[in-house]
Design an enzyme around this catalytic site. Structure first.
Site, PDB file in Angstrom:
ATOM      1  N   ASP A  41      44.089  -5.105  64.768  1.00  0.00           N
ATOM      2  CA  ASP A  41      42.569  -5.712  64.503  1.00  0.00           C
ATOM      3  C   ASP A  41      42.102  -6.453  65.360  1.00  0.00           C
ATOM      4  O   ASP A  41      42.762  -6.546  66.685  1.00  0.00           O
ATOM      5  CB  ASP A  41      43.078  -6.817  63.540  1.00  0.00           C
ATOM      6  CG  ASP A  41      42.792  -6.620  62.117  1.00  0.00           C
ATOM      7  OD1 ASP A  41      42.574  -5.267  62.017  1.00  0.00           O
ATOM      8  OD2 ASP A  41      42.959  -7.274  61.180  1.00  0.00           O
ATOM      9  N   LYS A  63      36.827  -3.968  62.842  1.00  0.00           N
ATOM     10  CA  LYS A  63      36.795  -5.029  61.791  1.00  0.00           C
ATOM     11  C   LYS A  63      35.887  -5.698  62.574  1.00  0.00           C
ATOM     12  O   LYS A  63      36.053  -7.259  62.177  1.00  0.00           O
ATOM     13  CB  LYS A  63      38.256  -5.824  61.272  1.00  0.00           C
ATOM     14  CG  LYS A  63      38.909  -4.783  60.200  1.00  0.00           C
ATOM     15  CD  LYS A  63      38.145  -4.994  58.975  1.00  0.00           C
ATOM     16  CE  LYS A  63      39.000  -4.705  57.907  1.00  0.00           C
ATOM     17  NZ  LYS A  63      39.214  -5.979  57.032  1.00  0.00           N
ATOM     18  N   MET A 177      37.212 -18.285  58.052  1.00  0.00           N
ATOM     19  CA  MET A 177      36.059 -17.298  57.858  1.00  0.00           C
ATOM     20  C   MET A 177      34.767 -18.079  57.341  1.00  0.00           C
ATOM     21  O   MET A 177      34.167 -17.507  56.562  1.00  0.00           O
ATOM     22  CB  MET A 177      36.362 -16.226  56.917  1.00  0.00           C
ATOM     23  CG  MET A 177      37.735 -15.380  57.201  1.00  0.00           C
ATOM     24  SD  MET A 177      37.931 -13.962  56.203  1.00  0.00           S
ATOM     25  CE  MET A 177      38.579 -14.779  54.704  1.00  0.00           C
TER      26      MET A 177
END
Ligand code: SAH
Length: 508
Positions: A41, A63, A177
């Site tokens: 990632d 991503k 996030m």
């Protein structure tokens, strides 16, 4: 069980930690070393890929906005690779089961009947605050910690994060996030009665050389973040423990923090320099420009190695030469004594160390590492008339040493132990990083790193300065029409690191 499932490999869902290489677990490293295929990632530090086998298949799963494979594609890829019978490592930033969809990947793998292993990692939710000098808990401040996500499934109409409950709960709360939604989140908290002066910290690119921390209160942090263009990835810490940073901040005080430094050695050699720079806080971009390959004439080299015992001296000029020499030597002989009474000279401490690693004594280690000084040292030992010297070195190295030794009367044979070739692969995305984020400084540790870096033809990032390990490398830099901003006084890795530290101390 289907035939496919029988020959299925295995998927290791591995946490790569928050960024700092030192925070990767031993098990994660082992999995990376053994992997046939690695899917990583953008939050997993690509430097861990240096541990992978040369023939491992390395797949970037993106991503990042714009370059993402869909989650379904990633899931399908993992299943497909495992069904080919491969040991697959799925590398995720932080811990694989803390947000970031690792759990969903595990479910897909499990329901496909593929064996799997979960390797926990240090999550950014814990490491981020720690590297910003913020303890998750403190007896005087809190007795529980909550992790929550600021980025929810966009298809949901109502928030599943219960802000009323969070407000009531208090304690330390860590949001992942959530930078983009910080304004909404803080106003929800305020609406639900959390006090407006609650300390809040944002830690961006935590545990890496690019770490930045922004602190404020619940009422002003969103505005501060916007004013500073503080972007993801960041962890957000809400709670009184944030105030402890005033005394516990440690990581951000290091001398090279935030400096982007390019290291241009070969993959294998880069780590010593990179690790030292990282320890001082730099963000290192390891951009191998050269790769070590066997010499063009391996047979000739092997013959010289076989006859090493007939010489009076063996002179090693690089650690690579030492390695290549003993690699062949121990294929030919099973007894170190076969080297006979030959004396050994090593140029540079790294070269000498490599010789010592083979349990051999270094008889001569010139104080200065340039060829001219070595010849002087030999001469100090008395006449070298008719002394037989085997010089172990790279193909196409400079001729000064053999010429001067011959001129002084020695009988010199050159053993070409290896050759350096340009590293054109960019498996770790270093070239991409350089193009996108630029750099403050590039390090050159030999003339060939200069030539090979330039041969890659990459655009020169704006303002990137040059550090050189010594006068010969510097000359090559200048011959290419570039300026040397700093040259190491001691021509080795430590000397170079010291020079770099001084350079940044001056200009700040
Ligand atoms: N599994 C990961 C989290 C994945 S979700 C972990 O355990 O860390 C992605 C979020 O993690 C980002 O939006 C950010 O909030 C956080 N994150 C991951 N790495 C980070 C880092 N080095 N610095 C700050 N935040 C990070």
């Amino acid at each position: 069980m289907s035939k496919d499932a029988i020959k299925a490999g295995k998927v290791h869902l591995v946490g790569a930690g928050p960024g700092d290489l030192g925070l990767v677990t031993l098990r994660a490293k082992e999995c990376i070393e053994n992997a046939d295929a690695i899917v990583y990632d953008h939050l997993a530090n690509p430097d861990v890929l240096a541990w992978a086998r040369d023939d491992a298949e390395i797949i970037y799963a993106g991503k990042q906005p714009g370059e993402s494979r869909t989650q379904q594609q990633i899931n399908a890829l993992l299943v497909e690779k495992a069904r080919e019978g491969k040991q697959v490592v799925r590398l995720k930033g932080g811990d694989p089961f803390v947000f970031g969809r690792g759990a969903e990947e595990a479910q897909v793998i499990a329901s496909a009947g593929i064996p799997f292993e979960i390797v926990p990692g240090i999550t950014s939710a814990i490491a981020g605050p720690a590297y910003a000098g913020i303890p998750m808990t403190h007896r005087a401040h809190n007795s529980h910690v909550t992790l929550f996500t600021g980025h929810e499934d966009p298809t949901k109409t109502e928030s599943v994060v219960d802000y009323a409950a969070l407000a009531k709960l208090g304690g330390t709360q860590v949001m992942l996030m959530g930078v983009e939604r910080l304004g909404d989140v803080t106003s929800e908290m305020l609406k639900n009665g959390v006090r407006s002066d609650l300390p809040v910290a944002l830690v961006r690119w935590a545990t890496t050389g690019q770490q930045q921390t922004l602190t404020g209160t619940l009422s002003d942090i969103a505005q501060k973040a916007a004013a500073n263009s503080f972007e993801a990835p960041a962890v957000v810490v809400f709670g009184d423990v944030v105030s402890l940073r005033d005394t516990l901040n440690w990581y951000e005080k290091r001398p090279l923090l935030g400096k982007r430094i390019v290291v241009t050695r070969t993959r294998k050699q880069a780590s010593a320099l990179s690790n030292k720079l990282r320890a001082l806080g730099a963000h290192v971009i390891e951009l191998p420009t050269i790769r070590i390959e066997p010499p063009s004439n391996l047979r000739e080299f092997a013959e010289l190695v076989q006859d090493a015992h007939i010489y009076d001296w063996i002179v090693f000029t690089s650690a690579n030469g030492v390695e290549a020499f003993f690699d062949i030597f121990f294929k030919l002989y099973d007894d170190a004594r076969e080297i006979g009474g030959v004396r050994i000279a090593a140029i540079g401490p790294a070269t000498a160390q490599r010789v010592k690693d083979f349990h051999l004594h270094v008889d001569l280690q010139p104080e200065e590492f340039v060829a001219e000084a070595v010849v002087r040292e030999f001469k100090k030992q008395g006449s070298i008339e008719n002394v037989r010297v085997l010089l172990v070195r790279a193909e196409k190295a400079r001729d000064v040493l053999p010429k001067e030794l011959s001129a002084a009367g020695a009988i010199v044979d050159e053993a070409f132990a290896y050759r350096t070739v340009p590293e054109t692969r960019d498996t770790r995305g270093a070239q991409r990083q350089l193009a996108q984020g630029g750099a403050d400084l590039i390090t050159f540790t030999s003339s060939s790193t200069v030539e090979n870096f330039l041969a890659l033809g990459l655009p020169w990032p704006k303002g990137m300065r040059i550090a050189s390990i010594g006068p010969i490398t510097s000359r090559t830099v200048r011959d290419q029409g570039l300026n040397v901003d700093i040259e190491a006084r001691r021509h080795d890795v430590d000397g170079l690191v010291q020079a770099i530290t001084e350079l940044f101390a001056q200009k700040n």
